[in-house]
Write a protein that holds these residues in place. Structure first.
Motif, mmCIF file in Angstrom:
data_model
loop_
_atom_site.group_PDB
_atom_site.id
_atom_site.type_symbol
_atom_site.label_atom_id
_atom_site.label_comp_id
_atom_site.label_asym_id
_atom_site.label_seq_id
_atom_site.Cartn_x
_atom_site.Cartn_y
_atom_site.Cartn_z
ATOM 1 N N LEU A 67 -67.339 98.194 -44.824
ATOM 2 C CA LEU A 67 -66.533 99.263 -44.225
ATOM 3 C C LEU A 67 -65.049 98.969 -44.365
ATOM 4 O O LEU A 67 -64.259 99.851 -44.727
ATOM 5 C CB LEU A 67 -66.902 99.454 -42.753
ATOM 6 C CG LEU A 67 -68.270 100.062 -42.481
ATOM 7 C CD1 LEU A 67 -68.574 100.040 -40.989
ATOM 8 C CD2 LEU A 67 -68.348 101.477 -43.013
ATOM 9 N N HIS A 68 -64.674 97.738 -44.086
ATOM 10 C CA HIS A 68 -63.264 97.353 -44.194
ATOM 11 C C HIS A 68 -62.764 97.566 -45.621
ATOM 12 O O HIS A 68 -61.694 98.141 -45.838
ATOM 13 C CB HIS A 68 -63.099 95.887 -43.766
ATOM 14 C CG HIS A 68 -61.676 95.477 -43.621
ATOM 15 N ND1 HIS A 68 -60.919 95.063 -44.682
ATOM 16 C CD2 HIS A 68 -60.863 95.435 -42.530
ATOM 17 C CE1 HIS A 68 -59.699 94.768 -44.262
ATOM 18 N NE2 HIS A 68 -59.642 94.988 -42.966
ATOM 19 N N LYS A 69 -63.550 97.135 -46.596
ATOM 20 C CA LYS A 69 -63.164 97.286 -48.007
ATOM 21 C C LYS A 69 -63.044 98.758 -48.399
ATOM 22 O O LYS A 69 -62.109 99.153 -49.091
ATOM 23 C CB LYS A 69 -64.185 96.597 -48.914
ATOM 24 C CG LYS A 69 -64.152 95.092 -48.839
ATOM 25 C CD LYS A 69 -65.264 94.497 -49.672
ATOM 26 C CE LYS A 69 -65.341 92.993 -49.543
ATOM 27 N NZ LYS A 69 -66.495 92.435 -50.278
ATOM 28 N N GLU A 70 -64.004 99.561 -47.967
ATOM 29 C CA GLU A 70 -63.990 100.985 -48.324
ATOM 30 C C GLU A 70 -62.768 101.691 -47.734
ATOM 31 O O GLU A 70 -62.116 102.486 -48.414
ATOM 32 C CB GLU A 70 -65.271 101.669 -47.832
ATOM 33 C CG GLU A 70 -66.511 101.235 -48.573
ATOM 34 C CD GLU A 70 -66.553 101.751 -50.003
ATOM 35 O OE1 GLU A 70 -66.342 102.957 -50.221
ATOM 36 O OE2 GLU A 70 -66.793 100.931 -50.903
ATOM 37 N N PHE A 71 -62.452 101.400 -46.471
ATOM 38 C CA PHE A 71 -61.302 102.053 -45.851
ATOM 39 C C PHE A 71 -59.988 101.532 -46.421
ATOM 40 O O PHE A 71 -59.020 102.286 -46.536
ATOM 41 C CB PHE A 71 -61.350 101.922 -44.327
ATOM 42 C CG PHE A 71 -62.375 102.826 -43.707
ATOM 43 C CD1 PHE A 71 -62.297 104.201 -43.859
ATOM 44 C CD2 PHE A 71 -63.434 102.309 -42.974
ATOM 45 C CE1 PHE A 71 -63.245 105.046 -43.305
ATOM 46 C CE2 PHE A 71 -64.389 103.145 -42.416
ATOM 47 C CZ PHE A 71 -64.292 104.516 -42.581
ATOM 48 N N ALA A 72 -59.945 100.263 -46.807
ATOM 49 C CA ALA A 72 -58.750 99.723 -47.451
ATOM 50 C C ALA A 72 -58.547 100.398 -48.809
ATOM 51 O O ALA A 72 -57.417 100.741 -49.184
ATOM 52 C CB ALA A 72 -58.866 98.204 -47.613
ATOM 53 N N MET A 73 -59.629 100.595 -49.547
ATOM 54 C CA MET A 73 -59.552 101.256 -50.841
ATOM 55 C C MET A 73 -59.082 102.708 -50.663
ATOM 56 O O MET A 73 -58.264 103.209 -51.444
ATOM 57 C CB MET A 73 -60.918 101.221 -51.535
ATOM 58 C CG MET A 73 -60.875 101.736 -52.941
ATOM 59 S SD MET A 73 -62.382 101.560 -53.933
ATOM 60 C CE MET A 73 -63.680 101.277 -52.799
ATOM 61 N N LEU A 74 -59.570 103.377 -49.644
ATOM 62 C CA LEU A 74 -59.174 104.754 -49.377
ATOM 63 C C LEU A 74 -57.677 104.840 -49.081
ATOM 64 O O LEU A 74 -56.997 105.754 -49.539
ATOM 65 C CB LEU A 74 -59.996 105.326 -48.212
ATOM 66 C CG LEU A 74 -59.712 106.761 -47.806
ATOM 67 C CD1 LEU A 74 -59.964 107.719 -48.971
ATOM 68 C CD2 LEU A 74 -60.582 107.140 -46.619
#
Length: 180
Positions: A67-74
């Motif tokens: 989740l952290h990675k996905e939101f950082a990518m977003l």
């Protein structure tokens, strides 16, 4: 003397980090995450499509940092995404952390409410596999163990702190709409 100062500085940083990491989630943060996700919807759809086309959509659902990675990518996906996120009071650091906590609490609530449906689906898949005449008993046993193990890992990973769940619960329906 220098050693004492260094130890004191390290302890101060550790305390500050621990205090920051354990800061309670607030209703205001949850509302801002919901609003941000609603505004980001077309951008998230575009990002998802591009990732699927390029083959980069291989997200590991068992990665605890997913989740952290996905939101950082977003956050860094487009200048518009960054503007929307920042307009709602988040930074490159607070967005992945806060949105991740909110979505993890949301998932905990969903698993709690739909846990029986998920187990029923898993049991149906196991029954279908058990009935497959083309699989050896060893294959069936191995796959069944893997399926049950994966379900346990997924449940454990999506288990959010009780305090976060309590704060997110009143926003569950709004989050459902924003995430779907």
């Amino acid at each position: 003397m220098l050693k004492k100062i260094l130890v004191l500085v390290v302890l101060t940083f550790l305390f500050a980090f621990t205090t920051n990491a354990a800061s309670p989630l607030t209703g205001d943060q949850v509302e801002r995450v919901v609003k941000t996700l609603e505004q980001l919807d077309p951008i998230m759809e575009q990002m998802e499509e591009e990732m699927e086309e390029s083959g980069e959509s291989d997200v590991d659902p068992l990665d605890p940092e997913m989740l952290h990675k996905e939101f950082a990518m977003l956050y860094g996906y487009t200048p518009q995404a960054k503007r929307i996120i920042e307009a709602n009071g988040f930074t490159y650091k607070t967005w992945p952390e806060t949105a991740g906590r909110v979505v993890k609490a949301f998932a905990s609530i969903a698993m709690e409410e739909d846990g029986n449906a998920g187990m029923a689906e898993l049991e149906a898949a196991i029954a279908q596999m058990e009935a497959d005449p083309n699989m050896s008993p060893e294959q069936k046993k191995m796959i069944k163990e893997h399926m049950l193990s994966s379900m346990k890992v997924a449940k454990a990973m999506m288990k959010a702190p009780a305090e976060d769940v309590k704060v997110v619960r009143p926003y569950f329906d709004k989050l459902s709409s924003a995430i779907e």
